[in-house]
Write an enzyme that holds these catalytic residues in place. Structure first.
Site, PDB file in Angstrom:
ATOM      1  N   ASN A  10      -2.951   3.916  -8.313  1.00 11.20           N
ATOM      2  CA  ASN A  10      -4.148   4.338  -7.586  1.00 11.20           C
ATOM      3  C   ASN A  10      -5.044   5.080  -8.576  1.00 11.20           C
ATOM      4  OD1 ASN A  10      -6.086   5.441  -5.964  1.00 11.20           O
ATOM      5  ND2 ASN A  10      -4.689   6.782  -4.816  1.00 11.20           N
ATOM      6  N   LYS A  12      -7.949   6.165  -8.081  1.00 16.51           N
ATOM      7  CA  LYS A  12      -8.839   7.145  -7.422  1.00 16.51           C
ATOM      8  C   LYS A  12     -10.271   6.943  -7.942  1.00 16.51           C
ATOM      9  CE  LYS A  12      -4.800   9.963  -6.763  1.00 16.51           C
ATOM     10  NZ  LYS A  12      -4.180  11.273  -6.629  1.00 16.51           N
ATOM     11  N   HIS A  95      -4.753   7.703   2.456  1.00 14.84           N
ATOM     12  CA  HIS A  95      -4.374   8.585   1.343  1.00 14.84           C
ATOM     13  C   HIS A  95      -4.690  10.032   1.722  1.00 14.84           C
ATOM     14  CE1 HIS A  95      -4.236  10.496  -2.557  1.00 14.84           C
ATOM     15  NE2 HIS A  95      -3.482   9.476  -2.943  1.00 14.84           N
ATOM     16  N   GLU A  97      -5.976  12.362   0.146  1.00 14.63           N
ATOM     17  CA  GLU A  97      -7.310  12.849  -0.248  1.00 14.63           C
ATOM     18  C   GLU A  97      -8.362  12.406   0.756  1.00 14.63           C
ATOM     19  OE1 GLU A  97      -7.023  11.275  -4.195  1.00 14.63           O
ATOM     20  OE2 GLU A  97      -5.456  12.757  -4.602  1.00 14.63           O
ATOM     21  N   GLU A 167       3.875  10.460   0.085  1.00 15.00           N
ATOM     22  CA  GLU A 167       3.235  11.262  -0.956  1.00 15.00           C
ATOM     23  C   GLU A 167       3.088  12.701  -0.466  1.00 15.00           C
ATOM     24  OE1 GLU A 167       0.789   8.610  -3.849  1.00 15.00           O
ATOM     25  OE2 GLU A 167      -0.512   9.258  -2.240  1.00 15.00           O
ATOM     26  N   GLY A 173      -0.942  15.210  -8.175  1.00 19.08           N
ATOM     27  CA  GLY A 173      -1.813  15.749  -9.214  1.00 19.08           C
ATOM     28  C   GLY A 173      -1.429  17.151  -9.680  1.00 19.08           C
ATOM     29  N   SER A 214       2.889  12.860  -8.813  1.00 19.04           N
ATOM     30  CA  SER A 214       3.283  13.252 -10.168  1.00 19.04           C
ATOM     31  C   SER A 214       4.407  12.390 -10.745  1.00 19.04           C
ATOM     32  CB  SER A 214       3.658  14.744 -10.219  1.00 19.04           C
ATOM     33  OG  SER A 214       2.537  15.540  -9.885  1.00 19.04           O
TER      34      SER A 214
HETATM   35  P1  13P Z   1      -0.551  11.628  -9.107  1.00 20.97           P
HETATM   36  O1  13P Z   1       0.410  10.584  -9.605  1.00 20.97           O
HETATM   37  O2  13P Z   1      -1.699  11.852 -10.038  1.00 20.97           O
HETATM   38  O3  13P Z   1       0.146  12.875  -8.696  1.00 20.97           O
HETATM   39  O4  13P Z   1      -1.232  11.026  -7.773  1.00 20.97           O
HETATM   40  C1  13P Z   1      -0.425  10.470  -6.817  1.00 20.97           C
HETATM   41  C2  13P Z   1      -1.286   9.777  -5.838  1.00 20.97           C
HETATM   42  O5  13P Z   1      -2.017  10.392  -5.100  1.00 20.97           O
HETATM   43  C3  13P Z   1      -1.237   8.321  -5.813  1.00 20.97           C
HETATM   44  O6  13P Z   1      -1.875   7.820  -4.683  1.00 20.97           O
END
Ligand code: 13P
Length: 254
Positions: A10, A12, A95, A97, A167, A173, A214
């Site tokens: 992803n 983003k 997601h 976010e 997640e 992140g 992560s």
């Molecule tokens: P990270 O791997 O950067 O922690 O992000 C995970 C994520 O949100 C994947 O959709």
């Protein structure tokens, strides 16, 4: 167990179309050599057509990061499943976010999931608790609710196609990944039983459950060693070709 692992990147809101082409070019040859893992990249919408051309015939799938549930019309700024389907096979839904910053709810996740299923896309439905919820012992309750409301009303005949990504928000992140043991526990004892209740035991066994938060080349093997972790949804590390290739290699089931 016959579930084939899936590793999705992803990206983003990172990479222009030109940068996306460059990133994919540096890793596609190595990725396509890795057999027995489904590989997917999910760039920003605007880079999707360029990558579709580049990835044609590569065996590397392409996914969108969001969709709108209506087929077409006056929905400025939105993208429909038909538009996505022209280039992509996968779509990320719900997601954290989007839930945190863009008003995504279990109800909108459910509408989007129905639209994705109707379009024949493979949805990657994200669930996961916040740090507060984790610390107050509410993980199971929150994730169960996200599954039962988000996947409500799905026809069990096609449900095996659904992919769920666990997640935990506190792991995204932050560099603080969940342990493999904790992620496997949530997959096995919370998500699969919730899926079984909704879609039947057979579907619950067939549905892939990815871990995200992560994931790196150094911790990936720890997750994939667990039987209920069927792959990963990778954020930051999916923007680093060597890391993403290494994570994908680690996902091959022996
Ligand atoms: P990270 O791997 O950067 O922690 O992000 C995970 C994520 O949100 C994947 O959709």
């Amino acid at each position: 167990m016959s579930r084939i692992s899936l590793v999705a990147g992803n990206w983003k809101m990172n990479r222009t179309a030109a940068e996306a082409r460059e990133l994919v070019s540096t890793m596609s040859a190595k990725l396509r050599e890795i057999a027995n893992v489904e590989k997917v990249v999910c760039p920003p919408f605007i880079a999707i057509p360029a990558l579709a051309a580049l990835l044609e015939g590569s065996g590397i799938g392409l996914g969108a990061q969001n969709l709108h549930w209506e087929a077409k019309g006056a929905f400025t700024g939105e993208v429909s499943t038909d538009m996505i389907k022209e280039f992509c096979q996968y779509v990320i839904i719900g997601h954290s976010e989007r839930r945190a910053y863009f008003g995504e709810t279990d109800e909108s996740v459910n509408r989007k999931l129905h639209a994705a299923m109707k379009a024949g896309l493979t949805p990657i439905v994200c669930v996961g608790e916040t740090l507060d919820q984790y610390e107050s012992g509410k993980t199971a309750e929150v994730v169960r609710r996200q599954i039962s409301a988000g996947l409500a009303g799905i026809d069990s005949a096609a449900a095996a196609r659904i992919v769920v990504a666990y997640e935990p928000v506190w792991a995204i992140g932050t560099g603080k990944a969940s342990s493999g043991e904790n992620a496997n526990h949530v997959h096995q004892d919370v998500i699969r039983p919730a899926l079984a209740e909704l879609l039947g035991a057979e579907n619950a066994q067939a549905i892939r459950i990815l871990y995200g938060g992560s994931v790196t080349a150094s911790n990936a093997a720890e997750f994939f060693a667990y039987p209920d972790i069927d792959g990963a949804l990778v954020g930051g590390a999916s923007l680093k070709p060597d890391e993403f290739v290494a994570i994908t290699k680690a996902a091959v089931r022996s």
